[in-house]
Scaffold this motif. Sequence first.
Motif, PDB file in Angstrom:
ATOM      1  N   GLU A  45      -7.975  -4.103  -7.897  1.00 39.34           N
ATOM      2  CA  GLU A  45      -7.089  -5.457  -8.140  1.00 39.34           C
ATOM      3  C   GLU A  45      -5.904  -4.985  -8.735  1.00 39.34           C
ATOM      4  O   GLU A  45      -4.815  -5.109  -8.543  1.00 39.34           O
ATOM      5  N   LYS A  46      -5.962  -3.904  -9.729  1.00 39.90           N
ATOM      6  CA  LYS A  46      -4.774  -3.131 -10.355  1.00 39.90           C
ATOM      7  C   LYS A  46      -4.054  -2.608  -9.416  1.00 39.90           C
ATOM      8  O   LYS A  46      -2.815  -2.529  -9.569  1.00 39.90           O
ATOM      9  N   PHE A  47      -4.548  -1.724  -8.638  1.00 39.24           N
ATOM     10  CA  PHE A  47      -3.820  -1.120  -7.395  1.00 39.24           C
ATOM     11  C   PHE A  47      -3.193  -1.907  -6.717  1.00 39.24           C
ATOM     12  O   PHE A  47      -2.046  -1.640  -6.345  1.00 39.24           O
ATOM     13  N   GLN A  48      -3.721  -3.199  -6.131  1.00 41.35           N
ATOM     14  CA  GLN A  48      -3.280  -3.918  -5.266  1.00 41.35           C
ATOM     15  C   GLN A  48      -1.864  -4.546  -6.082  1.00 41.35           C
ATOM     16  O   GLN A  48      -0.806  -4.811  -5.417  1.00 41.35           O
ATOM     17  N   THR A  49      -2.108  -4.903  -7.206  1.00 37.79           N
ATOM     18  CA  THR A  49      -1.032  -5.621  -8.116  1.00 37.79           C
ATOM     19  C   THR A  49       0.127  -4.598  -8.408  1.00 37.79           C
ATOM     20  O   THR A  49       1.239  -4.980  -8.159  1.00 37.79           O
ATOM     21  N   GLU A  50      -0.167  -3.209  -8.732  1.00 32.89           N
ATOM     22  CA  GLU A  50       0.837  -2.345  -8.730  1.00 32.89           C
ATOM     23  C   GLU A  50       1.566  -1.827  -7.438  1.00 32.89           C
ATOM     24  O   GLU A  50       2.952  -1.893  -7.515  1.00 32.89           O
ATOM     25  N   ARG A  51       0.933  -1.977  -6.535  1.00 39.02           N
ATOM     26  CA  ARG A  51       1.395  -1.778  -5.069  1.00 39.02           C
ATOM     27  C   ARG A  51       2.605  -2.911  -4.745  1.00 39.02           C
ATOM     28  O   ARG A  51       3.474  -2.659  -4.181  1.00 39.02           O
ATOM     29  N   GLU A  52       2.084  -4.001  -5.038  1.00 41.91           N
ATOM     30  CA  GLU A  52       2.966  -5.372  -4.777  1.00 41.91           C
ATOM     31  C   GLU A  52       4.295  -5.044  -5.656  1.00 41.91           C
ATOM     32  O   GLU A  52       5.286  -5.453  -5.220  1.00 41.91           O
ATOM     33  N   ARG A  53       3.882  -4.831  -6.938  1.00 39.86           N
ATOM     34  CA  ARG A  53       5.278  -4.739  -8.053  1.00 39.86           C
ATOM     35  C   ARG A  53       6.131  -3.635  -7.463  1.00 39.86           C
ATOM     36  O   ARG A  53       7.351  -3.856  -7.477  1.00 39.86           O
ATOM     37  N   ILE A  54       5.694  -2.415  -6.837  1.00 35.74           N
ATOM     38  CA  ILE A  54       6.244  -1.257  -6.506  1.00 35.74           C
ATOM     39  C   ILE A  54       7.028  -1.665  -5.030  1.00 35.74           C
ATOM     40  O   ILE A  54       8.231  -1.473  -4.991  1.00 35.74           O
ATOM     41  N   ARG A  55       6.344  -2.563  -4.132  1.00 37.77           N
ATOM     42  CA  ARG A  55       6.901  -2.983  -2.950  1.00 37.77           C
ATOM     43  C   ARG A  55       8.076  -3.758  -3.327  1.00 37.77           C
ATOM     44  O   ARG A  55       9.110  -3.765  -2.906  1.00 37.77           O
ATOM     45  N   ASN A  56       7.893  -4.775  -4.051  1.00 38.71           N
ATOM     46  CA  ASN A  56       8.993  -5.893  -4.594  1.00 38.71           C
ATOM     47  C   ASN A  56      10.059  -5.017  -5.254  1.00 38.71           C
ATOM     48  O   ASN A  56      11.142  -5.304  -5.112  1.00 38.71           O
ATOM     49  N   GLN A  57       9.849  -3.914  -6.148  1.00 45.67           N
ATOM     50  CA  GLN A  57      10.814  -3.388  -6.769  1.00 45.67           C
ATOM     51  C   GLN A  57      11.729  -2.522  -5.638  1.00 45.67           C
ATOM     52  O   GLN A  57      13.064  -2.515  -5.757  1.00 45.67           O
TER      53      GLN A  57
END
Length: 108
Positions: A45-57
């Motif tokens: 879940e942390k990985f997916q959240t961080e991945r989504e944050r980086i994708r949005n950034q």
Amino acid sequence: MENQLEQLEDCIKRLVIHFNSLLAEKQQLTQQLSSVKEEMQQQNEKFQTERERIRNQHEQEKLHLQESMQTTIDGLIAEKNRYTSVIKASSDELQQLLKRLPKVQEES
């Protein structure tokens, strides 16, 4: 015969003790497995959240870069148009000046 029964009873006691030991170990391993699965789920879940944050950034940076590049392109096009107008005006002026010059006759 009684000796054999005592041996059998001892064997059964050892088997029960061993069985209980294995059962306790199984329960401990089941708990560890459950903890590991939960931790893995949290990490996922942390990985997916961080991945989504980086994708949005990345998308925001890409959008900003596109806007910046478009502004630069628009500025360069405007500058080119200004230079083209100046060159055209200068060309027209030179044409007018050339028309006013007397024609030189060639010597034969």
